[in-house]
Write an enzyme that holds these catalytic residues in place. Structure first.
Site, PDB file in Angstrom:
ATOM      1  N   LYS A 158      10.668  -2.282  -8.389  1.00 26.70           N
ATOM      2  CA  LYS A 158      10.700  -1.431  -7.196  1.00 26.70           C
ATOM      3  C   LYS A 158      12.101  -1.002  -6.776  1.00 26.70           C
ATOM      4  O   LYS A 158      12.268   0.035  -6.123  1.00 26.70           O
ATOM      5  CB  LYS A 158      10.007  -2.130  -6.035  1.00 26.70           C
ATOM      6  CG  LYS A 158       8.514  -2.329  -6.247  1.00 26.70           C
ATOM      7  CD  LYS A 158       7.862  -2.970  -5.037  1.00 26.70           C
ATOM      8  CE  LYS A 158       6.384  -3.213  -5.282  1.00 26.70           C
ATOM      9  NZ  LYS A 158       5.701  -3.744  -4.087  1.00 26.70           N
ATOM     10  N   ASP A 172       4.506   0.477   0.814  1.00 23.42           N
ATOM     11  CA  ASP A 172       4.246  -0.936   1.097  1.00 23.42           C
ATOM     12  C   ASP A 172       4.233  -1.222   2.589  1.00 23.42           C
ATOM     13  O   ASP A 172       3.421  -2.006   3.083  1.00 23.42           O
ATOM     14  CB  ASP A 172       5.315  -1.823   0.447  1.00 23.42           C
ATOM     15  CG  ASP A 172       5.072  -2.051  -1.037  1.00 23.42           C
ATOM     16  OD1 ASP A 172       3.906  -1.954  -1.474  1.00 23.42           O
ATOM     17  OD2 ASP A 172       6.038  -2.328  -1.755  1.00 23.42           O
TER      18      ASP A 172
END
Length: 284
Positions: free
Chosen positions: A65, A102
């Site tokens: 990420k 997220d």
């Protein structure tokens, strides 16, 4: 047919293909969603290969990420703010735009249980892409205090410095790193801090594989706490299970997974995702 995929290492455990397939079926969308195990050294070339093969977008999961960010042509404010990217959209001109969904799964999931971060004492275990984003989100959401932990002292220090520089008024502290392993002694340090928290988040992969123990000792949990274990497994993950056993309220990573996945789909397509169908598919 529109093509999508999730990239991770490992990624065999991922429930995202099943979740997205349920959404496609529910809304009548002509799409496919795959999962690919991509080693870190192959990440950039693999992402570009998917663009060249005509994919419309990708999800990025552990451990990529942060590493994927230099590849982006444009960064949404969510990537700039939270320092991690879990969603890539391939634009019509071949460029890449990155997003972080997220945090949406995080805040929405807590709200669904009637929990607000504002004014709360928060402990987050794990300073990787997801943990860093959630810790930064907690600061923006008005946490009274924030303690972060990881097995890497550099990661802890960098995150504390980053959040402190935002000027949001949250008291942020990094927990001590001992020997760089998830030893009982290290977990005791984390557990002592967690026992004083209103919200505890396990943002590590601990519990991802069958038989793995909780990221925290039983003493970390008590009634009145809310515990989020973001590990997205079919079985209730061990950190969340330990919290429930101690009387805390806990949820697993499935709601978190649906929240971020639905938002990714909406970014890629402009269509509304069926969150209920997605959650039902992976709960089953």
């Amino acid at each position: 047919m529109k093509k999508f995929a999730v990239l991770g290492h490992p990624v065999a455990h991922s429930l995202s293909p099943k979740m997205h397939a349920a959404n496609f079926a529910s809304i009548g969308f002509d799409g496919s969603y795959e999962k690919f195990d991509v080693a870190p050294e192959n990440l950039h070339s693999f992402v570009l290969s998917k663009r060249d093969e005509g994919y419309s977008g990708l999800n990025i999961t552990v451990p990529h990420k942060i590493a994927v960010i230099p590849l982006l042509d444009r960064k949404d404010e969510s990537v700039v703010r939270y320092g991690a990217c879990n969603t890539i959209k391939f634009e019509a001109d071949g460029t890449l735009t990155g997003y972080n969904t997220d945090v949406i799964g995080f805040v929405d999931g807590l709200a669904a249980h009637g929990f607000s971060i504002r004014g709360k004492r928060v402990v987050i275990i794990g300073c990787g892409g997801a943990g860093s984003a959630l810790a930064t989100c907690a600061a923006y959401e008005g946490a009274a205090s924030l303690k972060v932990a990881d097995l890497r002292a550099e990661s802890v220090g960098n995150l504390v410095e980053k959040i402190g520089s935002l000027g949001l008024g949250v008291a942020v502290e990094g927990l001590k790193v001992l020997d760089g392993t998830a030893s009982d002694a290290q977990k005791a340090v984390w557990g002592e801090a967690a026992a004083e928290a209103d919200l505890v988040v396990n943002a590590t992969p601990m519990g991802l594989h069958p038989g793995e123990p909780s990221a925290l000792p039983d003493s970390a949990f008590h009634p009145g706490q809310f515990v989020l274990d973001i590990v997205p497994t079919k079985e209730f993950p061990p950190t969340a299970a330990a919290a429930v056993k101690a009387g805390a309220t806990a949820t697993d990573g499935l709601e978190f997974l649906v929240g971020q996945g639905a938002k990714s789909f909406e970014i890629w397509t402009g269509l509304r995702a069926d969150r209920k169908a997605m959650l039902a598919a992976i709960r089953g």
